[in-house]
Write a protein that holds these residues in place. Structure first.
Motif, PDB file in Angstrom:
ATOM      1  N   TRP A  36      91.602  47.467 -24.373  1.00 49.50           N
ATOM      2  CA  TRP A  36      92.787  47.858 -25.079  1.00 49.50           C
ATOM      3  C   TRP A  36      93.811  48.123 -24.187  1.00 49.50           C
ATOM      4  CZ3 TRP A  36      92.439  46.931 -30.276  1.00 49.50           C
ATOM      5  CH2 TRP A  36      90.840  47.083 -30.886  1.00 49.50           C
ATOM      6  N   TYR A  37      95.106  47.532 -24.587  1.00 45.00           N
ATOM      7  CA  TYR A  37      96.225  47.946 -24.172  1.00 45.00           C
ATOM      8  C   TYR A  37      97.123  48.382 -25.030  1.00 45.00           C
ATOM      9  CZ  TYR A  37      95.777  45.268 -19.302  1.00 45.00           C
ATOM     10  OH  TYR A  37      95.604  45.007 -18.110  1.00 45.00           O
ATOM     11  N   ARG A  38      98.212  49.026 -24.798  1.00 42.14           N
ATOM     12  CA  ARG A  38      98.917  49.511 -25.859  1.00 42.14           C
ATOM     13  C   ARG A  38     100.479  49.528 -25.198  1.00 42.14           C
ATOM     14  NH1 ARG A  38      97.742  56.310 -25.946  1.00 42.14           N
ATOM     15  NH2 ARG A  38      98.487  56.750 -23.791  1.00 42.14           N
ATOM     16  N   GLN A  39     101.311  49.315 -26.197  1.00 42.28           N
ATOM     17  CA  GLN A  39     102.949  49.344 -25.626  1.00 42.28           C
ATOM     18  C   GLN A  39     103.747  50.100 -26.723  1.00 42.28           C
ATOM     19  OE1 GLN A  39     104.633  45.254 -25.381  1.00 42.28           O
ATOM     20  NE2 GLN A  39     106.017  46.144 -24.088  1.00 42.28           N
ATOM     21  N   ARG A  45     104.019  47.782 -21.295  1.00 40.48           N
ATOM     22  CA  ARG A  45     102.316  47.532 -21.723  1.00 40.48           C
ATOM     23  C   ARG A  45     101.615  48.418 -20.677  1.00 40.48           C
ATOM     24  NH1 ARG A  45      99.736  42.341 -24.418  1.00 40.48           N
ATOM     25  NH2 ARG A  45     101.768  42.375 -25.518  1.00 40.48           N
ATOM     26  N   GLU A  46     100.641  49.232 -21.165  1.00 41.80           N
ATOM     27  CA  GLU A  46      99.664  49.914 -20.401  1.00 41.80           C
ATOM     28  C   GLU A  46      98.137  49.770 -20.631  1.00 41.80           C
ATOM     29  OE1 GLU A  46      99.977  54.149 -20.044  1.00 41.80           O
ATOM     30  OE2 GLU A  46      99.554  54.500 -22.049  1.00 41.80           O
ATOM     31  N   LEU A  47      97.408  49.599 -19.793  1.00 41.89           N
ATOM     32  CA  LEU A  47      96.010  49.466 -20.070  1.00 41.89           C
ATOM     33  C   LEU A  47      95.458  50.991 -20.390  1.00 41.89           C
ATOM     34  CD1 LEU A  47      93.334  48.032 -19.872  1.00 41.89           C
ATOM     35  CD2 LEU A  47      92.990  48.916 -17.566  1.00 41.89           C
ATOM     36  N   ASN A  50      89.080  50.028 -20.723  1.00 43.50           N
ATOM     37  CA  ASN A  50      88.374  48.630 -20.869  1.00 43.50           C
ATOM     38  C   ASN A  50      86.922  48.809 -20.283  1.00 43.50           C
ATOM     39  OD1 ASN A  50      89.271  49.299 -17.849  1.00 43.50           O
ATOM     40  ND2 ASN A  50      88.050  47.247 -17.498  1.00 43.50           N
ATOM     41  N   TYR A  93      98.558  48.724 -30.359  1.00 44.80           N
ATOM     42  CA  TYR A  93      97.486  48.433 -29.554  1.00 44.80           C
ATOM     43  C   TYR A  93      97.038  46.836 -29.426  1.00 44.80           C
ATOM     44  CZ  TYR A  93      97.192  53.788 -28.820  1.00 44.80           C
ATOM     45  OH  TYR A  93      97.361  54.791 -28.412  1.00 44.80           O
ATOM     46  N   TRP A 111      94.038  37.230 -26.408  1.00 42.50           N
ATOM     47  CA  TRP A 111      94.805  38.704 -26.726  1.00 42.50           C
ATOM     48  C   TRP A 111      94.697  38.576 -28.342  1.00 42.50           C
ATOM     49  CZ3 TRP A 111      96.551  42.599 -23.794  1.00 42.50           C
ATOM     50  CH2 TRP A 111      96.592  42.231 -22.464  1.00 42.50           C
TER      51      TRP A 111
END
Length: 121
Positions: A36-39, A45-47, A50, A93, A111
């Motif tokens: 999962w990443y989120r922005q 965007r950050e990890l 995982n 997310y 994605w």
């Protein structure tokens, strides 16, 4: 073609919990890495977390102890259990999966469409 479908986002108060799910569908050999990443607005965007096929996990420091990532390989699904949510967790997310293609026997990243998580103070 591989598709990732996410669910579970929403609005929650500070301290609350949400569980995100992401399921991969299509024709492929297997999935290696999922996560999962989120922005957040105005941010990169950050990890977030995982998990590889064997179950080893990795988390960004800001969510350690609060979020738990897991996966069900039989269902091609990855989960993100988010507890003790904070306003700074508010973001879109996105799940991803590293998929081994049947057409060329190579790994490619896919994605999800993104799901909004909003934590109110």
């Amino acid at each position: 073609q591989v598709q990732l479908v996410e669910s579970g986002g929403g609005l929650v108060q500070t301290g609350g919990s949400l569980r995100l799910s992401c399921t991969a569908s299509g024709i492929f050999f297997s999935i290696s890495d999922m996560g999962w990443y989120r922005q957040a607005p105005g941010k990169q965007r950050e990890l977030v977390a995982n998990i590889i096929r064997s179950g080893s996990t990795n988390y960004v420091d800001s969510v350690k102890g609060r979020f738990t990532i897991s996966r069900d390989n039989a269902k091609n699904t990855v989960y993100l259990q988010m507890n003790s949510l904070k306003p700074e967790d508010t973001a879109v997310y996105y799940c991803y999966a590293e998929v081994l293609s049947t057409s060329n026997a190579k790994f490619s990243d896919y994605w999800g469409q993104g799901t909004q998580v909003t934590v109110s103070s």
